[in-house]
Write a protein that holds these residues in place. Structure first.
Motif, short mmCIF file in Angstrom:
data_model
loop_
_atom_site.label_atom_id
_atom_site.label_comp_id
_atom_site.label_asym_id
_atom_site.label_seq_id
_atom_site.Cartn_x
_atom_site.Cartn_y
_atom_site.Cartn_z
N LEU A 55 0.89 -1.07 0.25
CA LEU A 55 -0.26 0.17 -0.23
C LEU A 55 0.80 1.10 0.18
O LEU A 55 1.56 1.48 1.09
CB LEU A 55 -0.97 0.00 1.50
N LEU A 56 1.17 1.83 -0.74
CA LEU A 56 1.11 3.25 -1.12
C LEU A 56 1.02 4.38 -1.39
O LEU A 56 0.24 4.59 -2.67
CB LEU A 56 2.22 3.10 -2.82
N ASP A 57 1.41 5.04 -0.37
CA ASP A 57 0.67 7.31 -0.58
C ASP A 57 1.73 7.94 -2.07
O ASP A 57 2.76 7.13 -1.95
CB ASP A 57 1.78 6.98 0.54
N VAL A 58 1.16 8.41 -2.18
CA VAL A 58 1.62 8.93 -3.72
C VAL A 58 2.08 10.45 -2.54
O VAL A 58 2.95 10.65 -3.58
CB VAL A 58 0.38 9.89 -4.43
N LEU A 85 -2.51 1.97 -4.45
CA LEU A 85 -1.85 3.06 -4.69
C LEU A 85 -2.95 4.24 -3.01
O LEU A 85 -4.68 3.54 -2.83
CB LEU A 85 -2.44 4.19 -5.09
N LEU A 86 -2.17 4.79 -2.69
CA LEU A 86 -3.60 5.28 -1.62
C LEU A 86 -3.34 6.79 -1.50
O LEU A 86 -1.78 7.23 -0.94
CB LEU A 86 -3.27 4.77 0.43
N ARG A 97 -3.84 10.16 -14.42
CA ARG A 97 -2.48 9.20 -14.12
C ARG A 97 -1.63 8.18 -13.85
O ARG A 97 -1.38 7.46 -14.48
CB ARG A 97 -1.81 10.79 -13.31
N PHE A 98 -2.90 8.03 -12.47
CA PHE A 98 -3.01 6.99 -11.73
C PHE A 98 -2.32 5.30 -12.36
O PHE A 98 -2.52 4.68 -12.46
CB PHE A 98 -2.81 6.46 -10.18
N VAL A 103 -1.05 0.87 -11.79
CA VAL A 103 -1.37 0.66 -10.29
C VAL A 103 -2.23 -0.56 -10.56
O VAL A 103 -3.34 -0.52 -11.42
CB VAL A 103 -1.20 1.36 -9.68
N ASN A 104 -2.21 -1.09 -9.49
CA ASN A 104 -3.45 -2.98 -9.12
C ASN A 104 -5.05 -1.93 -9.13
O ASN A 104 -5.81 -2.51 -9.07
CB ASN A 104 -2.93 -3.63 -8.31
N ALA A 105 -4.60 -0.52 -7.77
CA ALA A 105 -6.25 0.08 -7.68
C ALA A 105 -5.87 1.20 -6.84
O ALA A 105 -4.12 1.19 -6.61
CB ALA A 105 -6.13 -1.30 -6.97
N VAL A 106 -6.28 2.08 -7.08
CA VAL A 106 -6.24 3.24 -6.23
C VAL A 106 -7.22 3.96 -5.89
O VAL A 106 -8.30 3.32 -5.58
CB VAL A 106 -6.36 4.02 -6.71
N ILE A 107 -6.78 3.48 -3.53
CA ILE A 107 -7.72 3.78 -2.99
C ILE A 107 -7.40 5.30 -2.29
O ILE A 107 -6.44 5.45 -2.40
CB ILE A 107 -8.13 2.87 -1.74
#
Lengths: 126, 1300
Positions: A55-58, A85-86, A97-98, A103-107
């Motif tokens: 889980l990755l912060d932007v 992405l978080l 852009r994301f 990436v697999n998903a954006v939360i």
């Protein structure tokens, strides 16, 4: 398949967010959580611990989430790890852009901690 | 429980009935299959006992027929013979069980109970109910209080069961009558009252508290129990049978104890027997009974293994004497039983809390899209599973049936495989709805998908929300049994309350807060009940109600009023308007819910009577008309075809006449059943009247429809009917099919088209199906042509004398000889030149020619003599009154019969007016050109080919042409590729809009786009395009545009700021939301330390949020000038000392030494704001200073300014950040501010304050060894040199005065 708990790496520069995320993934998801407070630390931990997901912060200082993600993907040792992405940036342009990033998903932040684990599981098919 | 016995042996039937009545069943007895069938069609029974051999219609056939029309309830066959063949036959046609005569009534009842238990699995009802210490065993219809049996009459028992099964629901007396009394009993509401009274007395006698609460004016309900017997969730389960697993788990928790007690009893019996080797018959019977109950209840809970063991125990107890190793078997079995019950919830079929949410299966090879979809689906209350391979998809479907499938056509390769999968899914029973996703819009794909049963066709790329919207729409269609309520109120709060209140009851509430949209909302939603507020703006509820009642379609719609006033006049008005009921605000939940449920129950009853044709069982015309409107809307929205078929029996009158009306009715009845079998649930079938039927097929082309109808026709041909006199006959039908939108846009048009096609089918010999012809000759196309032919004037009638024509012409027509002598002069010439014929005949043409043009005449005559002619010769002539006129002349030679030129004909036209207008136009044009040249907007005139024929200098400049250089007469712009908009969609290209404007005359305003420059680059514009029309025809278009590069840059900046602010706000919010969410989840109850930490996090981030918001508001107010600086006379040294005093505690805490060198100088400033600036700078310096270092505050005079300096020994600022630190949210290291508790706006605020004082602020630093912040403020004396000092003093005094 070994039955050991899944391992998730949470990369976020905000200490409090790391803490809350860790707690909810551990308690609700039942997963093991490792945290990193910067992109660089995250890259190292990802390579060493080989988590099942990241889980990755932007928005992070020094190295932002986007750069971190690209480096995770260029490194052979980490390129297979799914990344979610978080982010608190949720304007349409950011979203696109994301999405282009792969990436697999954006939360979106803020997130509901009671369904975060379920969302992660849904995305990763756990 | 209501049971129908179909048995022709009246004695046996009576005996069974008596026994069943004793067991508290409600029983109806009939003696033949046909009557049985009729009963089953009209009344709902919980089970059917059916003899296999019956008069008229035998039991096997009846059973087969029942199952064919999807009859669900248990059927138990009673047979006279024990032949295996009969048994097999019976079970094969769908019977649930089989019992052979003679049999004991006990066995029959036991079998019935077993059947009932099994059927419970599909329509879940708990087998036992508990209210406090009152227990109800539904299997035995027994009520016990504290273990003591209470003897109740069947009606009393049913009452208690009704209340406990619907614990929070209020039943009116009539509702109770509807439910518990059969049709032939004719009780009054008084009867209910007396039964309730009886029940209450019996409960009281047993010492039980009063179970029934009288709700004044409404009816009765179950008294809420103080010790909650059921959580609110389980109450809801009564209305959501879907929550089966969850309900089971909850009930298991409730019954765990008595069940385990039974196990204990069994264990004890087993132990006693093993010890003593003895078994008292009473003990054995009790044990057998316990095992029996256990087997049943464990089965119900889905614990099949436990149930099996209990059953075996029951068996060995019953036959214990015959079993050799009884003791050890018993020991084994009892030992095996308990572990089965240890962790029952795990053994239950897996029931996640999410079990009841609809599952959506995403089959998409675009992993990312699928994942994002899955993620957002959770927020929509759905569950999602993703599969990316075909094999995986099949396994997933087998593992758990999804409620809806999203299938990307490119999912399987080749695409055919995807279509195969689609076909498979749609042909399942019941079909799994599939939404098809496809990149691009291929018509063939669309049609194929629709044919294979695809419920929607979604074109990629599409926003996730749109896909989920389509999914929920499909899901809503499936659960079409739910009631829809339209609530109209101008108060959103009331609407929200209604929604919250009613939705848990399975009622869908559509809210409308704008009465203007009432009518269209009513038509599109077709609600089952309407809730209206009395007082609303524009239209009040009473008016709306009257409108509703005036429309026959809605005359039966229940209308409920919400009103604050309940005075007699208001109530009278409400009912006079046609309302069914009213309830007063504020809303009282139980009352409202009861009133609504009562109304809806009535509706259902009325509807089954009023919406279905009683003979054929299909819907009637009224209902169909209503449904079709909705489906036509849907077809339009989803761009799906919709097919309407009209079916009419051939020679039906003859059937009635020759075979009797009863036979005719049988044909209709049978046909009704066939129609229901042949068409899917999403199709709809109606008897339109007489022998005419309509079938509506959504998402079907007429070709597909025709295929299905021809299958129906083939079946119908084979059906054999028997007349009253026993003769056999067959019936066929003819049908016409029309399709939306090709054959008609509404029901009427479609019906007409289908009707025409049906009559063609009849004319072609009947017994066939005809398709409506698309685009038939319309009246407009056909008739006028005929008219024209008929009325065209014949050639003869066009014979006007030539002379008349010449005379009547408006042009001057003059004949002269070769010398210019005028020979003829018509009326037109007279008008133009002012001379009469008499005045000029015989005179020379020269009288018409001005003096200085006199040489024209000889030249013209010379030309004519040589047989030459002059066309449109423009020149000047003189009228009789001396006025010169401009004329255009056409002169042609005139020859005699032998070809010699003898003169000329002059046709002249006065063009003075035209010339004048031309002149005016030229001036106007020049004016316009001036305007066009001076406007800043680019303006281009385009011709029909889209080429630029005119361009103004602004446009030329923007497009990259020199405005002074000649611009090509025609030029084409090469439009660049369109860039996607913010929402991801592509804007229409300018080229395409220009084409639309040129071809269809469309105008478009304020369109965003990109225009090409000459050098190939492009620039963002906002443009408008409008057609130019001349006499109605489009001759070109005007394109106006303006360069929005600058505006976009500003917007970009704005949006970036908003984005940063939103990020900054969301960050603490994320921590707060997360921490509170965890606390609210209740998961931390067992971890107080963690819970405390979560509270700490929430509190700390709340503080941070408050600071942030304060700073944002502050900087906005300062920068927008909303805060004026209140300047007063201040002393610099005073401000410095004050700042240091404020910051001292912080410095001490950080171990930093603060050194101040006060500098005396007088300033005219807002002291508070300068103090804020100083403390801000000092706090920053302290934050970034390591312990044991020093921060200095000093000031000095620099020319006319006072220069403040804050210096630290921290790590310094890199050179490239020295300017940007003063920006908003621009810390050197973003994490700095968070760790140091800042907001990222401090320096930005300082800069604003200093700038407002006319000063400057900047930083200097050597990276690694500290930094210095400087700001300058104008010294008060700087404008006061020489003579102006006085004025300055005055200012000062005034400043002080202001303050005072």
């Amino acid at each position: 398949m070994p039955t050991t708990a899944k391992q998730i790496l949470v990369i976020d520069d905000e200490e409090h967010i790391r803490e809350v995320t860790q707690l909810c993934l551990e308690m609700i998801g039942g997963w093991e959580v490792i945290t990193a407070s910067s992109g660089n630390e995250g890259l190292v931990k990802a390579e060493v611990t080989q988590p099942d997901a990241i889980l990755l912060d932007v928005m992070m200082p020094d190295m932002d989430g986007t750069t971190t993600f690209r480096q995770l993907r260029t490194n052979q040792a980490t390129q297979h790890i799914p990344v979610i992405l978080l982010t608190a940036k949720l304007q349409a342009a950011d979203q696109r852009r994301f999405a282009d990033l792969g990436v697999n998903a954006v939360i979106a932040k803020p997130f509901d901690p009671t369904i975060l684990a379920e969302q992660v599981a849904a995305v990763l098919g756990w | 429980m209501k049971i129908l016995i179909v048995e022709d042996d009246r004695v046996l039937a009576r005996a069974i009935a008596d026994a069943l009545v004793k067991e508290h069943f409600l029983v109806d007895v009939v003696a033949d299959g046909q009557t049985g069938r009729a009963y089953l069609e009209t009344t709902n029974y919980d089970a059917v006992l059916l003899n296999t051999h019956l008069p008229k219609l035998d039991g096997i056939s009846l059973c087969q027929q029942l199952r064919a029309c999807d009859y669900q309830m248990p059927i138990l066959l009673i047979a006279a013979t024990d032949g295996t063949a009969d048994k097999v036959k019976g079970l094969n046609v769908g019977a649930d069980d089989y019992i052979v005569k003679p049999f004991s009534v006990e066995e029959l009842i036991a079998r019935l109970r077993a059947l009932w238990r099994r059927s419970l699995a599909s329509t879940f009802q708990s087998p036992a109910l508990v209210w406090g210490e009152l227990q109800i065993d539904c299997n035995r219809c027994e009520v016990t209080y504290r273990g003591q049996l209470i003897h109740l009459t069947p009606k009393e028992y049913h009452l208690i069961e009704l209340f406990l099964r619907n614990p929070s629901r209020i039943f009116s007396r009539s509702a109770i009558l509807d439910r518990l009394w059969s049709l032939e009993e004719i009780p009054t509401e008084e009867t209910v009252r007396s039964h309730i009274k009886g029940l209450r007395m019996k409960l009281k006698a047993a010492g039980a508290p009063d179970l029934i609460e009288t709700v004044y004016g409404l009816g009765y309900r179950c008294q809420p129990l103080e010790v909650a017997v059921a959580s609110p969730a389980s109450k809801l389960n009564d209305h959501h049978p879907k929550n089966y697993q969850q309900a089971l788990t909850q009930i298991w928790q409730r019954f765990q104890e008595p069940i385990l007690e039974r196990v204990t009893i069994l264990e004890q019996v087993a132990a006693t027997y093993q010890r003593t080797g003895k078994l008292a018959s009473k003990t054995r019977q009790k044990a057998e009974q316990q095992a029996h109950i256990l087997a049943g209840s464990l089965g119900t809970f889905g614990l099949t293994e436990g149930s099996r063991i209990a059953k075996e125990i029951e068996q060995i107890f019953r036959h214990w004497s015959e079993i050799a190793d009884f003791s050890s078997r018993l020991g084994e079995l009892t030992a095996a039983l308990r572990p089965e019950l240890e962790h029952p919830v795990e053994k239950l079929p897996k029931s996640l809390p999410s079990r009841d949410r609809p599952l959506i299966l995403i089959m998409d090879s675009d992993r990312q899209f699928a994942q994002q979809l899955a993620l957002e689906a959770i927020g929509w209350g759905l569950r999602a599973k993703i599969t990316s391979r075909l094999a995986e998809a099949r396994t997933a479907i087998a593992a758990e049936r999804p409620d809806v499938v999203l299938l990307d056509l490119s999912f399987a390769d080749p695409a055919d495989a995807s279509f195969n999968l689609l076909g498979e899914l749609s042909s399942q029973t019941p079909p799994i709805p599939v939404l098809v996703l496809a990149v691009g819009d291929s018509f063939v794909d669309r049609v194929t998908a629709a044919r294979l049963g695809g419920r929607a066709f979604l074109q990629k790329p599409l926003p996730i929300s749109q896909a989920l919207d389509a999914v929920t729409r499909v899901l809503n269609q499936i659960s079409h049994t739910e009631y829809k309520i339209l609530a109209v109120d101008d108060d959103p709060l009331v609407l929200a309350t209604l929604k919250n209140l009613l939705e848990p009851w399975g009622l869908r509430v559509i809210t409308l807060d704008c009465p203007q949209k009432f009518w269209e909302t009513l038509a599109t939603t077709a609600p089952d009940l309407l809730i209206l507020d009395v007082e609303m703006p524009d239209f009040n509820g009473i008016e709306l109600c009257q409108v509703v009642r005036n429309d026959p379609r809605w005359s039966q719609l229940p209308v409920l009023f919400l009103t604050c006033h309940t005075d007699a006049e208001m109530v009278r008005q409400v009912f006079a308007a046609g309302a069914d009921d009213y309830t007063s605000k504020p809303i009282v939940e139980p009352e409202l819910v009861t009133r609504i449920l009562n109304r809806l129950e009535r509706v259902q009853l009325w509807r089954s009577l009023a919406e279905n044709d009683p003979l054929t069982g299909v819907t009637n015309r009224r209902r169909f008309t209503q449904d079709i409107q909705q489906f036509l809307h849907l077809a339009e929205r989803q761009r799906q075809p919709f097919t309407l078929a009209l079916l009419d029996f051939d020679h039906f009158k003859q059937i009635n006449d020759s075979w009797g009306h009863a036979a005719g009715d049988r044909v209709l009845q049978r046909f009704g059943k066939l129609l229901q079998q042949f068409f899917r649930a999403e199709d709809f079938v109606a008897r339109w009247g007489g022998e005419e039927f309509l079938v509506g097929m959504y998402s079907m082309t007429k070709i597909d429809g025709a295929k299905r109808l021809s299958e129906l026709l083939a079946t119908m041909r084979q059906e054999e009917f028997t007349s009253d006199s026993g003769q056999k006959f067959h019936v066929t039908f003819s049908a016409g099919i029309a399709q939306y939108p090709e054959d008609g846009q509404d029901l009427q048009a479609l019906y007409l088209a289908a009707d025409v096609a049906m009559y063609q089918a009849k004319a072609a010999g009947r017994d066939r199906i005809h398709l409506a012809q698309s685009a038939p000759l319309t009246v407009e196309n056909g008739l006028p042509t005929l008219d024209r032919l008929r009325n065209y004037p014949s050639a003869e009638s066009v014979q006007l004398p030539l002379a008349d024509i010449l005379e009547s012409s408006g042009d001057a027509i003059i004949r002269s000889d070769l010398d210019g002598i005028i020979l003829s002069w018509n009326h037109g010439a007279e008008k133009i030149y002012g001379y009469s014929a008499a005045e000029v005949l015989g005179k020379s043409l020269s009288i018409l020619i001005p003096v200085h043009h006199q040489d024209e005449l000889p030249r013209i005559l010379a030309t004519i003599k040589q047989a030459g002619r002059l066309d449109n010769y423009e020149t000047i002539r003189i009228r009789k009154d001396g006025e010169p006129i401009e004329v255009s002349l056409t002169m042609s030679p005139l020859a005699d019969a032998s070809g010699n030129i003898i003169g000329q004909i002059i046709i002249g036209r006065n063009i003075s007016d035209r010339k004048r207008i031309e002149e005016m136009l030229k001036r106007l044009w020049h004016q316009n050109e001036l305007i066009l040249n001076s406007v800043g907007e680019g303006i281009c005139g385009l011709d029909l080919q889209g080429q630029i024929r005119f361009i103004n200098p602004a446009a030329a400049r923007m497009l990259g042409y020199e405005s002074t250089a000649p611009i090509p007469q025609r030029m084409n712009l090469i439009w660049p590729q369109c860039r996607p908009l913010a929402d991801g969609t592509l804007p229409p290209s300018p080229k395409c809009l220009i084409d639309l404007s040129l071809t269809r005359g469309e105008s478009h305003q304020a369109i965003a786009g990109n225009f090409p420059r000459r050098d190939g680059t492009s620039f963002p514009v906002e443009y408008a395009i409008a057609p130019i029309r001349e006499a109605g025809a489009i001759v070109g278009a005007v394109l106006t545009f303006r360069d929005v590069t600058e505006r976009q840059a500003i917007e970009q900046m704005k949006s970036e700021f908003v984005s940063v602010v939103s990020h900054e706000l969301r960050t603490p919010l994320t921590s707060i939301r997360g921490a509170l969410g965890m606390l609210a989840s209740g998961l931390l109850k067992a971890h107080p330390a963690k819970a405390e930490r979560m509270l700490e996090i929430a509190a700390a981030n709340t503080d941070r949020l408050v600071r942030l918001i304060n700073d944002i508001l502050d900087i906005e107010r300062i920068e927008s000038g909303k805060v004026s600086m209140e300047r007063t006379i201040c002393d610099a040294s005073h401000l410095m000392l004050q700042a240091v005093e404020v910051m001292q505690p912080m410095a001490e805490k950080a171990g930093v030494t603060l050194v101040v060198e006060p500098f005396a100088a007088t300033l005219l400033v807002d002291g508070d704001r300068i103090l804020q600036t100083l403390t801000n700078l000092l706090s920053n310096a302290i934050k970034f200073s390591p312990p044991e270092t020093t921060v200095w505050l000093s000031a000095s005079q620099q020319f006319d300014d006072i220069l403040f300096q804050v210096k630290d020994q921290g790590r310094g600022i890199p050179a490239d950040k020295l300017e940007s630190v003063f920006g908003r949210f621009q810390q050197v290291d973003a994490s700095d501010s968070r760790q140091k508790g800042g907001t990222g706006l401090g320096l930005a605020i300082c800069r604003s304050i200093v700038q407002h004082h006319g000063g400057k602020i900047w930083a200097e630093s050597v990276f690694g060894s500290g930094s210095s912040f400087f700001f300058s403020l104008p010294r008060i004396g700087n404008r006061e040199q020489g003579g102006e000092r006085e004025q300055g003093t005055g200012n000062r005094e005034q400043g002080i005065g202001d303050r005072g």
